[in-house]
Write a protein that holds these residues in place. Structure first.
Motif, PDB file in Angstrom:
ATOM      1  N   LEU A 196       0.811  -1.219   0.000  1.00 46.54           N
ATOM      2  CA  LEU A 196       0.000   0.000   0.000  1.00 46.54           C
ATOM      3  C   LEU A 196       0.840   1.264   0.000  1.00 46.54           C
ATOM      4  CD1 LEU A 196      -2.828  -0.946   2.544  1.00 46.54           C
ATOM      5  CD2 LEU A 196      -2.759  -1.287   0.064  1.00 46.54           C
ATOM      6  N   VAL A 197       2.075   1.168   0.460  1.00 44.94           N
ATOM      7  CA  VAL A 197       2.941   2.345   0.489  1.00 44.94           C
ATOM      8  C   VAL A 197       3.197   2.863  -0.919  1.00 44.94           C
ATOM      9  CG1 VAL A 197       5.257   3.161   1.068  1.00 44.94           C
ATOM     10  CG2 VAL A 197       4.018   1.738   2.677  1.00 44.94           C
ATOM     11  N   ARG A 198       3.338   1.966  -1.865  1.00 43.47           N
ATOM     12  CA  ARG A 198       3.554   2.390  -3.256  1.00 43.47           C
ATOM     13  C   ARG A 198       2.268   2.905  -3.897  1.00 43.47           C
ATOM     14  NH1 ARG A 198       8.541   0.962  -5.122  1.00 43.47           N
ATOM     15  NH2 ARG A 198       9.656  -0.695  -4.026  1.00 43.47           N
ATOM     16  N   GLU A 199       1.123   2.433  -3.421  1.00 49.30           N
ATOM     17  CA  GLU A 199      -0.155   2.812  -4.024  1.00 49.30           C
ATOM     18  C   GLU A 199      -0.696   4.146  -3.501  1.00 49.30           C
ATOM     19  OE1 GLU A 199      -3.093  -0.324  -3.913  1.00 49.30           O
ATOM     20  OE2 GLU A 199      -1.525  -1.846  -3.763  1.00 49.30           O
ATOM     21  N   PHE A 200      -0.380   4.483  -2.242  1.00 49.33           N
ATOM     22  CA  PHE A 200      -1.016   5.636  -1.606  1.00 49.33           C
ATOM     23  C   PHE A 200       0.025   6.526  -0.928  1.00 49.33           C
ATOM     24  CE2 PHE A 200      -4.092   2.150  -1.516  1.00 49.33           C
ATOM     25  CZ  PHE A 200      -5.195   2.744  -2.130  1.00 49.33           C
ATOM     26  N   GLU A 201      -0.087   7.825  -1.173  1.00 50.96           N
ATOM     27  CA  GLU A 201       0.858   8.759  -0.567  1.00 50.96           C
ATOM     28  C   GLU A 201       0.535   9.055   0.895  1.00 50.96           C
ATOM     29  OE1 GLU A 201      -1.321  12.894  -2.083  1.00 50.96           O
ATOM     30  OE2 GLU A 201       0.640  12.325  -2.859  1.00 50.96           O
ATOM     31  N   ASN A 202      -0.615   8.613   1.377  1.00 54.45           N
ATOM     32  CA  ASN A 202      -1.008   8.880   2.768  1.00 54.45           C
ATOM     33  C   ASN A 202      -0.821   7.674   3.677  1.00 54.45           C
ATOM     34  OD1 ASN A 202      -3.144   7.430   1.577  1.00 54.45           O
ATOM     35  ND2 ASN A 202      -4.661   8.303   2.973  1.00 54.45           N
ATOM     36  N   VAL A 203      -0.177   6.612   3.206  1.00 50.80           N
ATOM     37  CA  VAL A 203       0.004   5.395   4.005  1.00 50.80           C
ATOM     38  C   VAL A 203       1.422   5.347   4.562  1.00 50.80           C
ATOM     39  CG1 VAL A 203       0.124   2.869   3.942  1.00 50.80           C
ATOM     40  CG2 VAL A 203      -1.759   4.069   2.814  1.00 50.80           C
ATOM     41  N   LEU A 204       1.510   5.031   5.841  1.00 49.97           N
ATOM     42  CA  LEU A 204       2.800   4.854   6.506  1.00 49.97           C
ATOM     43  C   LEU A 204       2.769   3.521   7.249  1.00 49.97           C
ATOM     44  CD1 LEU A 204       4.870   7.452   8.452  1.00 49.97           C
ATOM     45  CD2 LEU A 204       4.342   5.266   9.544  1.00 49.97           C
ATOM     46  N   ALA A 225       7.297   5.033   4.140  1.00 48.65           N
ATOM     47  CA  ALA A 225       6.290   5.866   3.491  1.00 48.65           C
ATOM     48  C   ALA A 225       6.951   6.588   2.332  1.00 48.65           C
ATOM     49  CB  ALA A 225       5.687   6.877   4.474  1.00 48.65           C
ATOM     50  N   GLN A 226       6.140   7.205   1.491  1.00 49.50           N
ATOM     51  CA  GLN A 226       6.694   7.995   0.405  1.00 49.50           C
ATOM     52  C   GLN A 226       7.418   9.225   0.974  1.00 49.50           C
ATOM     53  OE1 GLN A 226       3.989   8.697  -2.885  1.00 49.50           O
ATOM     54  NE2 GLN A 226       3.077   6.661  -2.695  1.00 49.50           N
ATOM     55  N   PRO A 227       8.480   9.671   0.315  1.00 51.06           N
ATOM     56  CA  PRO A 227       9.334  10.730   0.879  1.00 51.06           C
ATOM     57  C   PRO A 227       8.589  11.994   1.279  1.00 51.06           C
ATOM     58  CG  PRO A 227      10.436   9.682  -0.969  1.00 51.06           C
ATOM     59  CD  PRO A 227       9.052   9.108  -0.931  1.00 51.06           C
ATOM     60  N   HIS A 228       7.552  12.359   0.560  1.00 57.68           N
ATOM     61  CA  HIS A 228       6.825  13.588   0.907  1.00 57.68           C
ATOM     62  C   HIS A 228       6.214  13.476   2.294  1.00 57.68           C
ATOM     63  CE1 HIS A 228       4.396  17.184   0.572  1.00 57.68           C
ATOM     64  NE2 HIS A 228       3.311  16.467   0.822  1.00 57.68           N
ATOM     65  N   LEU A 229       5.690  12.314   2.634  1.00 57.55           N
ATOM     66  CA  LEU A 229       5.107  12.123   3.960  1.00 57.55           C
ATOM     67  C   LEU A 229       6.187  12.100   5.030  1.00 57.55           C
ATOM     68  CD1 LEU A 229       2.797  11.566   5.875  1.00 57.55           C
ATOM     69  CD2 LEU A 229       2.760   9.188   5.116  1.00 57.55           C
ATOM     70  N   LEU A 230       7.303  11.446   4.740  1.00 49.76           N
ATOM     71  CA  LEU A 230       8.378  11.399   5.726  1.00 49.76           C
ATOM     72  C   LEU A 230       9.024  12.760   5.952  1.00 49.76           C
ATOM     73  CD1 LEU A 230      10.267   8.084   4.872  1.00 49.76           C
ATOM     74  CD2 LEU A 230       8.513   8.468   6.599  1.00 49.76           C
ATOM     75  N   SER A 231       8.977  13.640   4.976  1.00 49.15           N
ATOM     76  CA  SER A 231       9.689  14.920   5.080  1.00 49.15           C
ATOM     77  C   SER A 231       9.234  15.734   6.286  1.00 49.15           C
ATOM     78  CB  SER A 231       9.512  15.734   3.797  1.00 49.15           C
ATOM     79  OG  SER A 231       8.144  16.092   3.604  1.00 49.15           O
ATOM     80  N   GLY A 232       7.933  15.726   6.553  1.00 57.46           N
ATOM     81  CA  GLY A 232       7.438  16.465   7.710  1.00 57.46           C
ATOM     82  C   GLY A 232       7.846  15.816   9.018  1.00 57.46           C
TER      83      GLY A 232
END
Length: 352
Positions: A196-204, A225-232
């Motif tokens: 699901l991490v590859r499918e959704f940018e809101n999944v961690l 998670a995708q980098p944009h989510l981890l950045s925060g």
């Protein structure tokens, strides 16, 4: 006496860990879900040969060697991984980054009670949705709540059940906030939500080395998670939240997947036998995808917990609604499990 704390802190109960006897205490410890087998020999070898220079210098703030080993083991890009001082550290970071008064944190109950503690610390709006007696996934209620964070422990504690990947996918697709899938026990399960991490940018996805890797004392976990989510989240974490020893030992353990998988398979086989033995004593036992069993004895659960403790066996009792008639039992070695069963048989008041 005047309080020195925020009103929310004064009102909190705080997380209550399981009992931790001193090392060497002659007790069978089946209460906090540690792996009964030792860590990877490769990890132990790193610890024994540690260069003191690693203690003098500050550690890598991103634990890049561990990230690289995890990337190779799981087939996930290195920059999709964030390392924490145990997965509890990462839960704290997530709540601090995404929750505040007026923003909801949602999760089904009963589950890992640290979620509640962290939300209370942040004074965020808490929405707890009942699993019900059969632990059916309340997906419609979770979607309707639309939390800034939705926590799903899968496999779940204390029930031991896993949430179907199809349900998690549907949930992720309909949430506007972050879906955190806490996979602390995934090494003993049949399925993972990692796709699901590859499918959704809101999944961690959260993982830990405490369970499958036998490193609960090391305190090392990671988020995917995708980098944009981890950045925060990187903005919130402590500067040096992972020490050098944890990075070195954890990296060696992560590279030894064969050993981890062999130990996990032994736990799963022991879990099946322990479940059968408890059922033969007349106990109800829930199906489990973890390294523990949720059980319901015929007699008073709290009294059995206390009686076992007197006999040198620790199991977990939760004095809370829906769980106060149950016991959570960590799967030990076959010898430890047999000692538990023999103790129960020796006093028929435990089983009839």
């Amino acid at each position: 006496m005047p309080s020195f704390f925020r009103a929310s802190v004064d009102a909190m109960t705080g997380y209550v860990p399981g009992e931790q006897p001193k090392p060497g205490t002659p007790i069978i410890k089946l209460n906090t879900n540690e792996n009964p087998y030792p860590p990877s020999p490769a990890a132990i070898a790193v610890l024994r040969s540690l260069d003191p220079e690693w203690l003098r210098r500050y550690p890598d703030p991103y634990a890049n060697d561990f990230r690289q080993a995890t990337s190779e083991a799981l087939g996930i890009p290195k920059d999709w991984i964030m390392v924490g001082n145990g997965s509890d550290d990462l839960l704290n970071v997530i709540v601090r980054a995404c929750a505040e008064p007026g923003r909801k944190v949602v999760y089904p109950m009963p589950t890992y009670v640290l979620y509640r503690t962290l939300v209370e610390m942040q004074v965020a709006d808490r929405v707890e949705i009942s699993y019900g007696d059969r632990y059916e996934f309340p997906i419609d209620e979770l979607i309707a709540a639309q939390g800034a964070i939705t926590f799903i422990a899968s496999p779940n504690s204390p029930s031991g059940h896993s949430v179907a990947l199809s349900d998690l996918r549907q949930l992720a697709a309909q949430l506007t906030g972050v879906l955190v899938v806490d996979e602390a026990y995934v090494d003993f399960a049949e399925e993972t939500a990692l796709p699901l991490v590859r499918e959704f940018e809101n999944v961690l996805i959260l993982r830990t080395l405490s369970k499958g890797y036998s490193l609960a004392g090391l305190r090392l976990g990671f988020a995917i998670a995708q980098p944009h989510l981890l950045s925060g989240l990187f903005k919130i974490k402590d500067s040096y939240n992972i020490d050098a020893i944890a990075t070195l030992v954890g990296t060696a353990a992560m590279r030894d997947q064969n050993y981890k998988n062999e130990c996990a398979e032994k736990v799963k086989q022991s879990r099946a036998k322990l479940a059968i033995d408890l059922k033969q004593l007349g106990w109800k036992v829930w199906d489990s995808q973890t390294n523990f069993l949720l059980t319901q004895p015929q007699n008073n659960a709290e009294q059995i917990y206390l009686a076992l403790k007197e006999r040198g066996i620790l199991v977990r009792y939760f004095k809370q609604p829906g769980l106060d008639d149950k016991l959570r039992i960590t799967v030990g070695t076959d010898e430890q499990n047999q000692a538990l069963i023999e103790t129960l048989i020796s006093d028929r008041s435990y089983v009839s």
